[in-house]
Design a protein around this motif. Structure first.
Motif: not given
Length: 224
Positions: A124-147
């Motif tokens: 990520p450009d803004d590393k602070s968003m990584l506090r919301y990212v965890l293994a087996r959690g969800s994230i959207a990449i270019d709008g795609i729901s991914l694990t």
């Protein structure tokens, strides 16, 4: 609200720029089946409002804040884009809660095949968003729901099945390419709620110390 299940890949017909404002015209088919002025359509994970449409395209404005926070400014005529209509109440919830409010853009660090899947590692450009990212959690990449399959303080990785890769713009992207990133909304609301207990500004670590999450606090806020 969106689910991160891409309905189709559209194609940019026209990109008009005026400073950091944009007017995008996107060729599409499926997302136009019941379209109306004012409807929301996610373009590469960015919630945009339809301001005009015809039989095979729609047009949407991009304001400066969206231009700065996303990769839409890199779009050119002919580029493919992921498209999803806002979720209808009668539809199955196949992905996760995606608002179309991008947290930051990021860079693909690597793309590696792993048997029937492809593993993308992203920074990520803004590393602070990584506090919301965890293994087996969800994230959207270019709008795609991914694990998320793994993460550290600098990057995270996702594993993508052949169908998802074939049906989205990630099939055309590799190391160095930029994508839009939106973390799961749940973590943001939890952080915001807890900040009022601790006196901290979310994400800053500044403020008075408190006893942390307690049974009394959960009961007071309706969780028990």
């Amino acid at each position: 609200m969106f689910t991160g299940i891409i309905e189709e890949m559209g194609r940019m017909r026209r990109v008009y720029r005026q400073g950091q404002a944009m007017l995008l015209t996107v060729e599409a088919s499926r997302v136009l089946e019941d379209v109306a002025i004012g409807d929301s359509i996610a373009v590469n994970g960015v919630c945009l409002t339809v301001v005009a449409f015809d039989g095979d395209s729609f047009t949407a404005d991009v304001m400066p804040e969206t231009y700065r926070q996303t990769n839409l400014g890199e779009l050119r005529s002919g580029n493919p884009v992921n498209l999803e209509r806002a979720m209808g109440a009668q539809k199955r919830f196949g992905g996760h809660i995606v608002q179309g409010h991008v947290d930051t853009s990021g860079r693909i660090v690597s793309r590696q095949p792993e048997e029937n899947a492809v593993v993308f590692t992203l920074e990520p450009d803004d590393k602070s968003m990584l506090r919301y990212v965890l293994a087996r959690g969800s994230i959207a990449i270019d709008g795609i729901s991914l694990t998320v399959i793994r993460t550290d303080n600098e990057t995270f990785a996702v594993s993508i099945i052949p169908h998802t890769l074939a049906e989205t713009v990630l099939a055309l992207k590799g190391p160095g390419d930029r994508v839009n990133l939106e973390a799961d909304i749940l973590g943001k609301y939890v952080e915001r709620l807890l900040s009022f207990q601790s006196g901290e500004q979310p994400g800053t670590g500044r403020g008075r110390k408190s006893g942390g999450l307690t049974e009394a606090f959960l009961a007071e806020n309706g969780y028990l």
